[in-house]
Design an enzyme around this catalytic site. Structure first.
Site, PDB file in Angstrom:
ATOM      1  NE  ARG A 255      10.110  25.414 -28.818  1.00  0.00           N
ATOM      2  CZ  ARG A 255       8.878  25.187 -29.283  1.00  0.00           C
ATOM      3  NH1 ARG A 255       7.838  25.704 -28.649  1.00  0.00           N
ATOM      4  NH2 ARG A 255       8.678  24.438 -30.349  1.00  0.00           N
ATOM      5  CE1 TYR A 287      13.408  19.889 -25.566  1.00  0.00           C
ATOM      6  CE2 TYR A 287      11.820  19.339 -27.269  1.00  0.00           C
ATOM      7  CZ  TYR A 287      12.697  20.235 -26.700  1.00  0.00           C
ATOM      8  OH  TYR A 287      12.878  21.463 -27.266  1.00  0.00           O
TER       9      TYR A 287
END
Length: 306
Positions: A255, A287
């Protein structure tokens, strides 16, 4: 800390911890493991306070709370431990103030410690490609589990869904024509996530052989005995596939990899948030740090004046 341990404390502290235990268990509905952790934190705090002259709950002030956390920091407690214990103290004194045990809550000005979560480990795009290509090459319709494992990894990487969402998905949740998968995430919230041609190819191959394992189960992915696959089985699949690339990941690592590669490929943050099912954009923003670190590393290795 269990009931026997509570009753072994000084009587006043034992009664206080027992009352708080009942609140955590019956009002907040916390798990036994979490209740034990909370009680252990508060017992340690009260013992620290008593050693420094604060024998009554009303005598514990902000300075005492800070000295307790400071003492743990001096003993090299991790930032995550300090963050949890600070949260335990705030929850406890909030409860004590609401129930009239103390007149004012001394933890209101206790600044929360940040756990400092490390950046997630992700596969490089090349490593992800190698892992997926290897599973695709091993997939054999005569051995349905090899096809299933290929499809599992393609879906995890192609959609960025959580392992629990993958295990909970049913066959009817797949739309091969539109290349979408409907999943149920945290808080029972449903969302529809897209996937690409490689995942569609793997899913199509799996659905063609799935009936040889599953008789009546509606689950999208099943185990060798035909029942819905569990998270432990998925972890085994992912660990085995990624270890061959030199980076041993759990399903959540796929993920993380999917999100990172989406951002590296130019996707906007809001779209990634929707794909991953994050309630807060702040969660998705981590991220961007992963991508920045990877760019910095690539620059350091490649630029002659790095």
């Amino acid at each position: 800390m269990d009931v026997a341990e509570i009753t072994a404390q000084a009587p006043a502290r034992a009664r206080l911890l027992a009352d708080y235990s009942a609140h955590l268990t019956h009002v907040r509905g916390l798990s036994p493991h979490t209740v034990r952790a909370y009680l252990g934190d508060i017992d340690a705090l009260l013992r620290h306070a008593a050693r420094h002259g604060a024998h009554d709950l009303a005598d514990v002030d902000l300075a005492m709370l800070r000295s307790w956390l400071g003492a743990m920091a001096a003993h090299e407690s991790s930032r995550a431990t300090l963050a949890r214990r600070g949260a335990s103290a705030r929850a406890f004194f909030s409860w004590a103030a609401r129930t009239g045990l103390i007149a004012t809550d001394p933890s209101l000005r206790l600044a929360p410690a940040r756990a400092g979560a490390p950046l997630p480990v992700v596969l490089s795009q090349d490593a992800a490609r190698r892992a997926l290509d290897a599973l695709a090459g091993q997939a054999d319709p005569a051995s349905p589990l090899t096809v299933r494992d290929w499809a599992i990894l393609e879906v995890l990487y192609g959609t960025g869904v959580r392992v629990g969402e993958l295990c909970g998905a049913d066959v009817v949740d797949v739309d091969l024509a539109q290349r979408t998968l409907r999943v149920t995430g945290k808080g029972d919230k449903q969302r529809v996530v897209p996937f690409g041609v490689p995942a569609a190819r793997a899913l199509d191959a799996w659905l063609r052989v799935r009936s040889t394992l599953a008789a009546s189960d509606d689950a999208l992915f099943v185990g060798a005995r035909g029942h819905r696959i569990d998270q432990r089985q998925v972890r085994t699949v992912v660990h085995r596939a990624t270890a061959a690339t030199g980076v041993d990941l759990a399903p959540h690592g796929m993920r993380h990899s999917a999100a990172t590669h989406l951002l590296e490929g130019g996707s906007d943050l809001r779209s990634v948030q929707e794909i991953l099912g994050h309630a807060s954009l702040t969660t998705t923003q981590r991220y961007t740090h992963v991508s920045a670190e990877r760019l910095r590393s690539a620059y350091a290795q490649a630029h002659p004046r790095a």
